[in-house]
Design an enzyme around this catalytic site. Structure first.
Site, PDB file in Angstrom:
ATOM      1  CG  ASP A  33      45.671  36.037  31.073  1.00 28.95           C
ATOM      2  OD1 ASP A  33      44.622  36.703  30.943  1.00 28.95           O
ATOM      3  OD2 ASP A  33      46.542  35.955  30.181  1.00 28.95           O
ATOM      4  CG  HIS A  50      35.835  38.182  33.771  1.00 24.13           C
ATOM      5  ND1 HIS A  50      37.187  37.937  33.645  1.00 24.13           N
ATOM      6  CD2 HIS A  50      35.500  38.956  32.696  1.00 24.13           C
ATOM      7  CE1 HIS A  50      37.651  38.536  32.554  1.00 24.13           C
ATOM      8  NE2 HIS A  50      36.642  39.156  31.962  1.00 24.13           N
ATOM      9  CG  LEU A 144      46.252  33.707  52.781  1.00 25.83           C
ATOM     10  CD1 LEU A 144      47.594  33.091  52.373  1.00 25.83           C
ATOM     11  CD2 LEU A 144      45.128  33.122  51.907  1.00 25.83           C
TER      12      LEU A 144
HETATM   13  C1  IPE Z   1      46.974  40.547  33.098  1.00 21.70           C
HETATM   14  O1  IPE Z   1      46.218  39.925  32.107  1.00 21.70           O
HETATM   15  C2  IPE Z   1      46.071  41.267  34.046  1.00 21.70           C
HETATM   16  C3  IPE Z   1      45.284  40.421  34.928  1.00 21.70           C
HETATM   17  C4  IPE Z   1      45.293  39.130  34.984  1.00 21.70           C
HETATM   18  C5  IPE Z   1      44.423  41.147  35.828  1.00 21.70           C
HETATM   19  P1  IPE Z   1      45.971  40.632  30.701  1.00 21.70           P
HETATM   20  O2  IPE Z   1      45.153  39.692  29.920  1.00 21.70           O
HETATM   21  O3  IPE Z   1      45.443  42.000  30.897  1.00 21.70           O
HETATM   22  O4  IPE Z   1      47.454  40.744  30.117  1.00 21.70           O
HETATM   23  P2  IPE Z   1      47.942  40.818  28.608  1.00 21.70           P
HETATM   24  O5  IPE Z   1      47.165  41.921  27.949  1.00 21.70           O
HETATM   25  O6  IPE Z   1      47.664  39.484  27.989  1.00 21.70           O
HETATM   26  O7  IPE Z   1      49.411  41.082  28.705  1.00 21.70           O
HETATM   27  C1  IPE Z   2      42.304  37.955  33.155  1.00 21.23           C
HETATM   28  O1  IPE Z   2      41.566  37.281  32.214  1.00 21.23           O
HETATM   29  C2  IPE Z   2      41.418  38.803  34.024  1.00 21.23           C
HETATM   30  C3  IPE Z   2      41.529  40.215  33.733  1.00 21.23           C
HETATM   31  C4  IPE Z   2      42.385  40.752  32.925  1.00 21.23           C
HETATM   32  C5  IPE Z   2      40.623  41.091  34.410  1.00 21.23           C
HETATM   33  P1  IPE Z   2      41.324  37.922  30.798  1.00 21.23           P
HETATM   34  O2  IPE Z   2      40.099  38.744  30.828  1.00 21.23           O
HETATM   35  O3  IPE Z   2      42.549  38.623  30.313  1.00 21.23           O
HETATM   36  O4  IPE Z   2      41.068  36.634  29.945  1.00 21.23           O
HETATM   37  P2  IPE Z   2      41.672  36.334  28.516  1.00 21.23           P
HETATM   38  O5  IPE Z   2      43.161  36.434  28.629  1.00 21.23           O
HETATM   39  O6  IPE Z   2      41.099  37.353  27.591  1.00 21.23           O
HETATM   40  O7  IPE Z   2      41.212  34.944  28.234  1.00 21.23           O
HETATM   41 MG    MG Z   3      44.215  38.020  29.389  1.00 24.59          MG
END
Ligand code: IPE
Ligand code: IPE
Ligand code: MG
Length: 255
Positions: A33, A50, A144
């Site tokens: 995240d 990303h 792995l």
């Molecule tokens: C969780 O992150 C999903 C992934 C890392 C793929 P999100 O950014 O979607 O989660 P919330 O919305 O903060 O809970």
């Molecule tokens: C996690 O990073 C990846 C996915 C959910 C696909 P985010 O896209 O949620 O990044 P933040 O949390 O908005 O920074």
């Molecule tokens: Mg996020």
């Protein structure tokens, strides 16, 4: 890891489980995240975050076996992430497809077996093809086991597995875990998660591996995923090894 012999007394089984947990290869799961915020903080589009995150995946996967990690499950796209703007969803899906396409050759060379876990009925044909090719070409790798969670929701998976098991006569956990693997298109049942890492500063599970994390050690870091590096992975694993896992027992169950 579950005790293998159901006839052992609970105390002996618990002691065996503690011993196994102390030296066994690890299942590490990561909620990757913070990529969007990392990019926004630099005045860049979220997609840049990303993209940078995909490079981190390569580095973490390469380092994982050195830390005793046998299974690595990475949360790439949650079922709730479909609620994001269409352009971000499409970019993320393309990124997963390109990652699988590019990575499969080095995965074979490095002994990385790839499994994509989650729903498949909402994925595009080109992503499905990339998944199936990557899984097929890496199926004999043994260093792995990399599980990428895409269109994954733990609650949906549990619900679908429960429906599938509802008419079975056996109600053993192992049967349910097999059903969980089947509904997620995983080639084998997931081992329990030993260490769950979440980057990006949030302290929640966001519907990730709710069954498998029953006794996982949780590690939250404020590092954003694109800035997570091999030293951070080492710190997380070191902290994991410094923790005492008890699985409900008292510490003296070890003797
Ligand atoms: C969780 O992150 C999903 C992934 C890392 C793929 P999100 O950014 O979607 O989660 P919330 O919305 O903060 O809970
Ligand atoms: C996690 O990073 C990846 C996915 C959910 C696909 P985010 O896209 O949620 O990044 P933040 O949390 O908005 O920074
Ligand atoms: Mg996020």
């Amino acid at each position: 890891m579950l005790p293998g012999n159901a006839r052992r007394s609970p105390r002996v089984a618990a002691a065996a489980r503690l011993r196994e947990a102390a030296g066994a290869p690890l299942h590490v799961a990561i909620i990757m995240d913070g990529s969007g915020r990392w990019a926004a903080a630099r005045g860049r589009p979220r997609l840049d975050g990303h993209r940078a995150g995909a490079d981190v995946v390569r580095r973490v996967v390469a380092a994982a076996p050195k830390f005793g990690i046998a299974t690595l499950t990475l949360f790439a796209f949650s079922s709730d992430n479909w609620k994001r703007p269409r352009v971000e969803v499409e970019s993320l899906m393309a990124l997963v497809r390109d990652f699988l396409f590019d990575f499969k050759r080095s995965a074979v060379a490095a002994g990385v077996r790839i499994d994509v876990v989650g729903r498949r009925d909402r994925l595009s044909a080109d992503l499905l093809a990339a998944i199936e090719t990557a899984e097929f070409e890496t199926r004999n790798a043994h260093s792995l086991h990399l599980r990428l969670a895409v269109d994954y929701s733990a609650r949906d998976a549990i619900l679908r597995a429960a429906r599938r098991c509802a008419h079975e006569t056996s109600h053993e956990r192992e049967d349910f875990m097999r059903a969980l693997a089947e509904v997620c298109h995983a080639s084998t049942p997931s081992p329990d998660v030993d260490l769950l890492i979440r980057t990006g500063g949030e302290k929640r599970l966001s519907d990730f591996l709710l069954w498998e994390c029953a006794y996982a050690e949780l590690y939250f870091t404020t590092r954003m995923w694109p800035e997570f590096d091999v030293r951070d992975l080492r710190s997380a694993v070191d902290e994991y090894h410094a923790r005492e896992r008890r699985f409900g027992c008292l510490p003296d169950a070890r003797v």
